[in-house]
Design a protein around this motif. Structure first.
Motif, PDB file in Angstrom:
ATOM      1  N   ARG A 186       0.837  -1.216   0.000  1.00 16.42           N
ATOM      2  CA  ARG A 186       0.000   0.000   0.000  1.00 16.42           C
ATOM      3  C   ARG A 186       0.867   1.261   0.000  1.00 16.42           C
ATOM      4  N   ASP A 187       1.860   1.300   0.889  1.00 16.86           N
ATOM      5  CA  ASP A 187       2.721   2.480   0.945  1.00 16.86           C
ATOM      6  C   ASP A 187       3.541   2.617  -0.329  1.00 16.86           C
ATOM      7  N   ILE A 188       4.058   1.468  -0.778  1.00 15.18           N
ATOM      8  CA  ILE A 188       4.932   1.524  -1.958  1.00 15.18           C
ATOM      9  C   ILE A 188       4.146   2.015  -3.173  1.00 15.18           C
ATOM     10  N   GLU A 189       2.956   1.455  -3.373  1.00 14.25           N
ATOM     11  CA  GLU A 189       2.167   1.826  -4.547  1.00 14.25           C
ATOM     12  C   GLU A 189       1.735   3.285  -4.484  1.00 14.25           C
ATOM     13  N   LYS A 190       1.347   3.716  -3.302  1.00 12.12           N
ATOM     14  CA  LYS A 190       0.916   5.108  -3.169  1.00 12.12           C
ATOM     15  C   LYS A 190       2.073   6.052  -3.483  1.00 12.12           C
ATOM     16  N   LYS A 191       3.232   5.692  -2.958  1.00  9.84           N
ATOM     17  CA  LYS A 191       4.419   6.520  -3.179  1.00  9.84           C
ATOM     18  C   LYS A 191       4.653   6.713  -4.675  1.00  9.84           C
TER      19      LYS A 191
ATOM     20  N   TRP B 220       4.347   9.663  -9.955  1.00 13.04           N
ATOM     21  CA  TRP B 220       3.986   9.780 -11.386  1.00 13.04           C
ATOM     22  C   TRP B 220       3.173  11.030 -11.629  1.00 13.04           C
ATOM     23  N   LYS B 221       2.204  11.250 -10.736  1.00  9.79           N
ATOM     24  CA  LYS B 221       1.288  12.354 -10.896  1.00  9.79           C
ATOM     25  C   LYS B 221       2.047  13.681 -10.773  1.00  9.79           C
TER      26      LYS B 221
ATOM     27  N   LEU C 190      11.268  -4.825 -16.835  1.00  8.36           N
ATOM     28  CA  LEU C 190      10.219  -5.687 -17.352  1.00  8.36           C
ATOM     29  C   LEU C 190       9.133  -5.925 -16.320  1.00  8.36           C
ATOM     30  N   CYS C 191       9.565  -6.130 -15.096  1.00 13.60           N
ATOM     31  CA  CYS C 191       8.581  -6.385 -14.058  1.00 13.60           C
ATOM     32  C   CYS C 191       7.732  -5.149 -13.825  1.00 13.60           C
ATOM     33  N   THR C 192       8.340  -4.000 -13.979  1.00 16.70           N
ATOM     34  CA  THR C 192       7.587  -2.758 -13.850  1.00 16.70           C
ATOM     35  C   THR C 192       6.497  -2.698 -14.888  1.00 16.70           C
ATOM     36  N   ALA C 193       6.810  -3.171 -16.076  1.00 19.32           N
ATOM     37  CA  ALA C 193       5.811  -3.153 -17.127  1.00 19.32           C
ATOM     38  C   ALA C 193       4.616  -4.006 -16.734  1.00 19.32           C
ATOM     39  N   TYR C 194       4.889  -5.136 -16.120  1.00 19.19           N
ATOM     40  CA  TYR C 194       3.793  -6.020 -15.731  1.00 19.19           C
ATOM     41  C   TYR C 194       3.048  -5.498 -14.510  1.00 19.19           C
ATOM     42  N   CYS C 195       3.823  -5.102 -13.517  1.00 17.17           N
ATOM     43  CA  CYS C 195       3.186  -4.664 -12.287  1.00 17.17           C
ATOM     44  C   CYS C 195       2.557  -3.299 -12.417  1.00 17.17           C
ATOM     45  N   GLY C 196       3.187  -2.435 -13.145  1.00 13.02           N
ATOM     46  CA  GLY C 196       2.727  -1.062 -13.177  1.00 13.02           C
ATOM     47  C   GLY C 196       3.561  -0.175 -12.282  1.00 13.02           C
ATOM     48  N   ARG C 197       4.497  -0.733 -11.568  1.00 13.49           N
ATOM     49  CA  ARG C 197       5.410   0.084 -10.782  1.00 13.49           C
ATOM     50  C   ARG C 197       6.571  -0.801 -10.369  1.00 13.49           C
TER      51      ARG C 197
ATOM     52  N   PRO D  67      13.797  -0.273  -5.001  1.00 17.79           N
ATOM     53  CA  PRO D  67      13.711   1.051  -4.397  1.00 17.79           C
ATOM     54  C   PRO D  67      14.500   2.104  -5.171  1.00 17.79           C
ATOM     55  N   ALA D  68      15.262   1.675  -6.168  1.00 18.12           N
ATOM     56  CA  ALA D  68      16.127   2.623  -6.860  1.00 18.12           C
ATOM     57  C   ALA D  68      15.333   3.631  -7.677  1.00 18.12           C
ATOM     58  N   GLY D  69      14.059   3.388  -7.846  1.00 15.75           N
ATOM     59  CA  GLY D  69      13.248   4.388  -8.520  1.00 15.75           C
ATOM     60  C   GLY D  69      13.268   4.253 -10.021  1.00 15.75           C
TER      61      GLY D  69
END
Length: 841
Positions: free
Chosen positions: A6-11, A16-17, A827-834, A838-840
């Motif tokens: 929850r915290d990670i996704e919100k961050k 992005w916004k 690649l995993c970011t592409a699947y997960c959406g984030r 932690p490197a950003g």
RNA sequence: GCCCAGAUGGCGGAAUUGGUAGACGCGUCAGACUCAAAAUCUGGUGUCCGCAAGGAUGUGCAGGUUCGAUUCCUGUUCUGGGCACCA
């Protein structure tokens, strides 16, 4: 702290916004790529788990293309005009504009939670004046264009007028044209305009005083109230899509759609070649001299044993004999009450002999003329010549009414069922005797043409598209009627705003609700058109608006459409196979013909996602009691089967406490007959729908497991193009995988101070071993392949294998030389959406 | 009725071009850790026969092509989508 999604996704979503990460520019050095979802109709039920399936797939692909160095356009919007909002207004008194706005808000909130990479700056909403101004503008373009048969393309109608003025045409001379009244001229132009007005049949419900959509008619009566419904002729607007039939057909060879999709469109267009043949008619009344039929098999003309005319053709009244009148009238009334669908699906054979005969032009045989609902007025000439030995429906009809069957194909006809072969040698066929049927087709046509009783004819099953609705919640037509002649508004006066109505109710005589706004309807220039455009008006061109969404001067600048060009990947359901997809293909071709855009097929590649169905659960109440029996015991009682909310059932086991509280305590006093101490529910796969209590809301799942888990689970369910029932069981497995991935980099920390939702770091910068690199590279290769071929489920599976192997290798490395970060962070970011890293990145 | 698609373990599915059927996950069983539970980890798990080694069988159903078929062909059953005003 454990993996705190929850915290990670919100961050990251906030990041992005704040940084407008997904804003896309029309200027870029990078190659462009346009990835589009079919935009949703924002229904009041909100988003269910079926909606995001395609959106997640397109989101992964967009992110993947971006990683590959493309400038990716990936927008979203709302198909916001439509019948349900209007229906809701009629039933609940909430204005469609209000309910639509609130539905859109709700959709947006839900979409945001799933972490899509849409450029929301480009959002479109078809019900906003800034958008429908251009829908109206495009309608005027269609209205003011005609299809030039010589050039096979759309041209401005002004060119046709100029031609009529100077050269006339085969129907009139230039001098005659000059003499025509305004109304007469318009009548001729209406025959050519791409958007035109004509008479057509609608579902009329006298009791409700309104026209109903097919959807609102169930078993021949209105869904609301169960009143009778019948066909009625009304003035309608149409799009001349039939003019584009051949180009729509040929265009299919230039696009990457599935073969099934191409086949469906091809069948819908339904091009066939054959002949129109005029048969002399012998009737009591003697009013009608000929009956024109269309056939694809003129070679079977000696096998014609009867004729069938569509019941709604006026012709019937003019050929029927006195004795047949009553039977005919009864039959016509029966047919009028039936939908086209029912007529085509009907297995029961019905029909009436008209009392008239047609004369076979080649052997003088008298052929009885019948009428039956299986022949539709809208296709061909609305009349067929029936050849029982070669057509199954004709055969059944002949058998049912004891009409003698002529065999023209010898042993190929067994007397039991028709044989539609073209390979037989013809018998009993006059001048065609001894010929192979497929060769005889040509010979027959030539003979028919030579005898002047018919001609070669290409026919299309596709009909022009009805473009008006007797509704409120749609785009008003920029048309005013003056003395029954339509006058188009000037472009510069657009948009014609949809006027506010306090109460939406049908206009007099089945006209649209707008008729009630007398002041709005009556203008000095004449009376405004009171019907509105159909749902597909706005969706026929929306992909263009995304390219240039804020342009007030054009629907889309040529520079923007030249830059973005075709949609490279379009994802949506097959349910739009022949509606939306054909309409938008047609509009694109018209725009191309008129030089407004530079391509004539909108979608280069189409991927059809399967439908996620609901898996309904049932409880069984012993009839007349409040006692419920478990599924295994239900056969011992007389029970009522009741849909129960799938969200209070774990697998098949009912949460009986939750059930007592469900529906505001409607079942509070329920008692249960259990099996093995459990209440087991019945199950059935059905369409996901609120009324069946089988919808699963993504919000709950995102809250419990996080967007990353949710996205990956939807992809992991199976091939994106396959339909399947939703089952939440199994999402734990994907969640476990993400936790396991997290543990490659972090470990659970005892200290609550290790914060930010991230545990204690355990990764190192040590160089990777050969074994670790092998795992990494194997996975990258596999997932790239899988992503390219949209096999997202196997992609997820490859990630799992990779993480299992890296865990076995006790690999906790982040970089050097080729890094774990390449995998997890990209690649995993592409699947997960984030990103989990932690490197950003 | 017409058009299109699908059918593989208890379940979702994998097998990319005709070449070891069942990857990966769920569920389940056994074990480790624990006072216990959760979480986590290890192992088994299509079916039938067998203590085992092993054998037989198996991709909706009935046929066919092939050295070889989940894959190709014919027929058939069931399920889903569309059939022109739901979007």
């Amino acid at each position: 702290m454990e993996y705190n999604f929850r915290d990670i996704e919100k961050k990251w979503q906030d990041w992005w916004k704040a940084n407008k990460v997904y804003q896309v520019s029309n200027q870029s050095e990078k190659p462009k790529h346009f990835v589009l979802d079919m935009f949703p109709y924002p229904s009041g039920a909100g988003l269910h788990v079926g909606h995001p399936l395609g959106y997640i797939a397109s989101d992964i692909y967009s992110r993947y293309k971006r990683l590959k160095g493309f400038n990716v356009l990936h927008p979203m919007g709302y198909d916001a005009f439509g019948l349900p909002a209007e229906q809701y207004a009629i039933e609940h008194g909430i204005h469609p504009a209000v309910s639509t706005a609130s539905n859109i808000n709700n959709f947006r909130t839900q979409l945001d939670k799933i972490g899509f990479c849409y450029d929301w700056e480009r959002e479109v909403n078809t019900s906003q004046p800034g958008y429908y101004k251009w829908t109206q503008w495009l309608f005027l373009k269609l209205y003011n264009s005609y299809f030039c048969n010589t050039e096979q393309k759309a041209r401005p109608i002004a060119e046709l007028v100029a031609k009529y003025e100077t050269a006339g045409c085969k129907h009139f001379t230039a001098a005659q044209w000059q003499q025509f009244s305004v109304a007469e001229k318009e009548e001729w132009l209406m025959k050519r305009r791409l958007a035109y007005s004509a008479y057509g049949e609608v579902n009329w419900c006298e009791a409700l005083g309104t026209v109903l959509a097919n959807d609102e008619v169930v078993n021949g009566v209105s869904e609301r109230g169960g009143h009778p419904v019948e066909k009625r002729r009304m003035r309608q607007w149409y799009l001349r899509i039939t003019a584009y039939a051949d180009r729509l057909l040929h265009g299919l060879s230039t696009v990457d759609f599935s073969d099934a999709m191409k086949e469906m469109q091809t069948n819908w267009i339904g091009k066939s070649s054959g002949a129109e043949i005029d048969f002399k008619v012998k009737s009591e009344q003697g009013k009608i001299e000929t009956l024109r039929v269309y056939t694809t098999r003129p070679d079977t003309i000696f096998g014609v044993d009867f004729m069938v005319v569509a019941p709604e053709l006026d012709l019937i009244g003019e050929i029927k004999s006195k004795e047949q009148t009553i039977a005919d009238d009864e039959y016509l009334a029966y047919v009028k009450s039936r939908s086209e669908r029912e007529r085509m699906a009907e297995k029961k054979i019905t029909g009436v002999f008209t009392g008239a005969f047609a004369i076979n032009p080649f052997d003088g045989k008298e052929i009885p003329i019948w009428t039956s609902e299986y022949v539709l007025a809208g296709y061909g000439t609305g009349a067929i010549m029936a050849v029982p030995c070669g057509d199954e429906r004709d055969h059944k009809f002949a058998r049912h009414f004891n009409i003698p069957i002529t065999n023209i194909i010898g042993a190929h006809y067994n007397g039991e069922e028709a044989n539609p072969t073209k390979e037989a040698i013809l018998e009993n066929s006059g001048f065609l005797d001894g010929m192979l049927m497929k060769d005889a087709i040509e010979v027959a046509i030539e003979k028919i043409e030579a005898a002047g009783i018919g001609k070669r004819k290409i026919n299309y099953k596709m009909r022009d598209a009805g473009f008006s609705r007797q509704r409120y919640w749609g785009e008003p037509f920029p048309i005013t009627w003056k003395d029954s002649v339509p006058v188009a508004m000037h472009e510069k006066d657009l948009p014609l705003l949809l006027p506010h109505m306090d109460e939406v109710k049908p206009g007099k005589g089945g006209e649209g609700p707008l008729l009630n706004l007398t002041e709005w309807v009556n203008t000095p220039e004449g009376q405004r058109e009171t019907s509105t455009m159909p749902g597909y008006a706005g969706s026929s061109w929306y992909f263009l608006r995304y390219m240039d969404p804020k342009n007030d001067n054009e629907f889309c600048s040529r520079a923007a459409s030249d830059y973005w060009g075709q949609v490279d990947l379009y994802i949506g359901g097959t349910e739009h196979a022949v509606g939306h997809l054909l309409y938008s293909r047609m509009w694109t071709k018209v725009l191309y013909d008129l030089g407004l855009i530079g391509f004539d097929e909108p979608f280069k590649r189409l991927l059809n996602q399967g439908m996620i169905q609901g898996s309904s659960r049932f409880v069984y109440r012993i009839h007349g009691t409040s006692q419920f029996v478990s599924a295994g015991l239900k056969d011992q009682y007389t029970v009522d089967q009741i849909h129960v909310d799938v969200n209070i059932v774990d697998g098949y086991e009912l949460d009986t406490e939750a059930f007592r509280k469900w529906k505001k305590g409607e079942f509070a006093d329920a008692s249960f007959l259990l099996e093995d101490g459990k209440y087991i529910c019945g199950a059935e796969v059905e369409k996901m729908s609120k009324s069946k209590f089988n919808t699963v809301n993504p919000d709950d799942l995102v809250y419990r497991f996080g967007a990353d888990t949710f996205r990956m689970y939807e992809m992991f369910l199976g091939p994106v193009e396959m339909s399947k029932p939703w089952d939440t069981k199994g999402i734990e497995g994907v969640h476990r995988f993400l936790k396991k991935l997290w543990r490659l980099f972090f470990k659970l920390s005892d200290s609550p101070s290790v914060g930010g939702g991230e545990g204690e770091v355990i990764w190192t910068d040590a160089p990777a071993t050969d074994a670790e690199l092998k795992v990494l590279h194997k996975t990258i290769k596999k997932i790239e392949d899988d992503t390219e071929r949209f096999s997202f489920n196997t992609g997820v599976s490859s990630f799992m294998i990779c993480v299992n192997e890296l865990t076995d290798l006790k690999c906790h490395k982040k970089r050097n030389p080729a890094t774990a970060r390449d995998l997890t962070g990209s690649l995993c970011t592409a699947y997960c959406g984030r990103t989990l890293a932690p490197a950003g990145q």
